[in-house]
Design a protein around this motif. Structure first.
Motif, PDB file in Angstrom:
ATOM      1  N   TYR A 116     -87.534  14.182 -85.555  1.00 37.41           N
ATOM      2  CA  TYR A 116     -86.669  13.374 -86.416  1.00 37.41           C
ATOM      3  C   TYR A 116     -85.607  14.261 -87.057  1.00 37.41           C
ATOM      4  O   TYR A 116     -85.861  15.425 -87.395  1.00 37.41           O
ATOM      5  N   GLN A 146     -84.611  -2.129 -79.638  1.00 36.35           N
ATOM      6  CA  GLN A 146     -85.120  -0.804 -79.293  1.00 36.35           C
ATOM      7  C   GLN A 146     -86.086  -0.874 -78.100  1.00 36.35           C
ATOM      8  O   GLN A 146     -86.019  -0.053 -77.185  1.00 36.35           O
ATOM      9  N   GLY A 204     -81.637   9.146 -79.781  1.00 40.11           N
ATOM     10  CA  GLY A 204     -81.334   7.828 -80.346  1.00 40.11           C
ATOM     11  C   GLY A 204     -80.636   7.997 -81.678  1.00 40.11           C
ATOM     12  O   GLY A 204     -81.128   8.719 -82.552  1.00 40.11           O
ATOM     13  N   GLY A 252     -84.922  11.479 -82.677  1.00 41.75           N
ATOM     14  CA  GLY A 252     -84.502  10.289 -83.414  1.00 41.75           C
ATOM     15  C   GLY A 252     -83.607  10.692 -84.564  1.00 41.75           C
ATOM     16  O   GLY A 252     -84.080  11.205 -85.586  1.00 41.75           O
ATOM     17  N   ALA A 289     -89.085   5.060 -80.369  1.00 43.68           N
ATOM     18  CA  ALA A 289     -89.828   6.324 -80.335  1.00 43.68           C
ATOM     19  C   ALA A 289     -91.239   6.099 -79.815  1.00 43.68           C
ATOM     20  O   ALA A 289     -91.752   6.874 -78.986  1.00 43.68           O
ATOM     21  N   ASP A 293     -91.663   7.233 -86.668  1.00 41.30           N
ATOM     22  CA  ASP A 293     -91.527   6.502 -85.410  1.00 41.30           C
ATOM     23  C   ASP A 293     -91.006   5.082 -85.630  1.00 41.30           C
ATOM     24  O   ASP A 293     -91.449   4.380 -86.551  1.00 41.30           O
ATOM     25  N   HIS A 319     -79.675   6.214 -85.002  1.00 41.31           N
ATOM     26  CA  HIS A 319     -80.196   5.050 -85.720  1.00 41.31           C
ATOM     27  C   HIS A 319     -79.687   4.998 -87.168  1.00 41.31           C
ATOM     28  O   HIS A 319     -79.180   5.987 -87.712  1.00 41.31           O
ATOM     29  N   TYR A 368     -87.933  13.363 -77.478  1.00 44.86           N
ATOM     30  CA  TYR A 368     -87.087  12.323 -78.090  1.00 44.86           C
ATOM     31  C   TYR A 368     -86.635  12.808 -79.459  1.00 44.86           C
ATOM     32  O   TYR A 368     -87.473  13.169 -80.296  1.00 44.86           O
TER      33      TYR A 368
END
Length: 374
Positions: free
Chosen positions: A239, A328, A266, A216, A226, A222, A268, A214
């Motif tokens: 990240y 989310q 993702g 982010g 996440a 997180d 964000h 994942y």
């Protein structure tokens, strides 16, 4: 409910808090655009209308006469021509668009002469009373006019039970007012999140047993999404916030290459406003786009859907609209196949993703595939 700001405040170049905006449109132009939603609201039974401070010569060509205090706008157009019978509010009379030209309470008197029922923030109360009494003395107003406005407001107060005051119990008031926020937010997310494209049905919804990462984008720790991806897939989480340089993006691309079967992305923490590409850095944008080219990806965009313009070529793409923990979590349930996306795109973001786009699966994960494109 209150419809505002009549006759339509969208097409202005000046903030009416500071000066009087001018709308140089013809009556037919107003009819086809600005007035249309008010006509529909009136037909639907709207209870009140707030009138803006605008100079609209097609309605009233008196110099520096805001619509909020214009007889032509309030009585002739809104009431007589459009048939509105409810309560009218002025916009705040202490704003410079009206106060600049009608100071010391004069705006209050003019607002009543125009036919308004309620004066919003008149500012100078003693001056307003003085000017209203002077208008009555000069026969520009009558006490019958004042009584009619008062009775109209009292009818509405009785209609909504304000004649029988029941004090609110303040104990646990905040908890009670907010008690349904979580369930409502969840319901909205379940209905709104939109599957825009799915060219990789073998990987969306995402099953366990694969090497999952994942990424982010825009976060440094997180979040709910996440954490749920970690729990559901034993995923490795990376990240990349908007302050990191392009070199870091390149390093991450090289590290992820060939290491994972699927990368979930993702996006964000970007701005709701479009300036500077919603605050999404060029490095972050390049990272997402190159990841989508490099390997199999599933991309969720959490926030203003117009930002999706950056990712229109993604193979698997979902619009999530908000970036709170409940949204989310709901998005993660859709990734897992516990929920199916039901939303349709409310705006056009690029040529390939037009208003109304949305793939709506008829079954949950592990059932026969069936989907329709709206």
């Amino acid at each position: 409910a209150c419809a505002k700001h009549f006759p339509g405040h969208g097409d202005v170049a000046v903030d009416s808090h500071f000066d009087l905006p001018v709308i140089p449109k013809t009556k037919s132009q107003l009819d086809s655009l600005e007035l249309y939603p008010f006509k529909q609201a009136i037909n639907a039974g709207i209870g009140s209308v707030m009138v803006a401070h605008l100079q609209v010569n097609a309605i009233d060509n008196t110099a520096n006469k805001p619509t909020s205090i214009s007889y032509n706008a309030i009585t002739r157009l809104l009431r007589n021509e459009m048939g509105f019978k409810g309560i009218t509010f002025t916009d705040a009379l202490e704003m410079q668009a009206v106060k600049k030209y009608y100071p010391d309470g004069e705006a209050s008197a003019q607002a009543l002469i125009a036919g308004n029922d309620m004066l919003c923030l008149p500012g100078d109360i003693p001056g307003s009373i003085k000017k209203i009494k002077a208008a009555i003395k000069k026969k520009k107003l009558s006490w019958e006019d004042i009584d009619a406005h008062v009775k109209k407001v009292l009818v509405v107060k009785y209609q909504y039970g304000l004649a029988n005051r029941v004090p609110v119990n303040a104990y646990r008031l905040t908890q009670e007012l907010n008690s349904k926020i979580e369930s409502t937010t969840r319901l909205v997310a379940e209905q709104a999140i939109t599957l825009l494209r799915n060219t990789d049905a073998a990987n969306y919804p995402l099953v366990k047993g694969k090497r999952i990462a994942y990424v982010g984008v825009g976060i440094t720790k997180d979040n709910a999404f996440a954490r749920q991806v970690r729990n559901d897939y034993d995923a490795q989480v990376y990240y990349f916030d908007y302050k990191q340089p392009a070199e870091k993006a390149q390093q991450l691309l090289q590290y992820l290459k060939d290491e994972y079967d699927v990368v979930v992305i993702g996006v964000h923490n970007y701005s709701r406003r479009p300036a500077n590409n919603f605050g999404i850095s060029q490095a972050a944008q390049n990272l997402v786009q190159k990841l989508q080219q490099q390997q199999r990806c599933i991309t969720f965009v959490f926030g203003n859907p117009y930002a999706i313009k950056n990712y229109c070529s993604a193979g698997v793409l979902l619009a999530s609209y908000e970036d709170d923990a409940i949204t989310q979590s709901t998005a993660a349930d859709m990734l897992n196949g516990r929920l199916v996306a039901k939303g349709k795109l409310p705006v056009t973001v690029c040529e390939s993703l037009q208003f109304g786009t949305g793939i709506i699966a008829s079954r949950l994960l592990n059932t026969a595939p069936a989907a329709e494109l709206g």
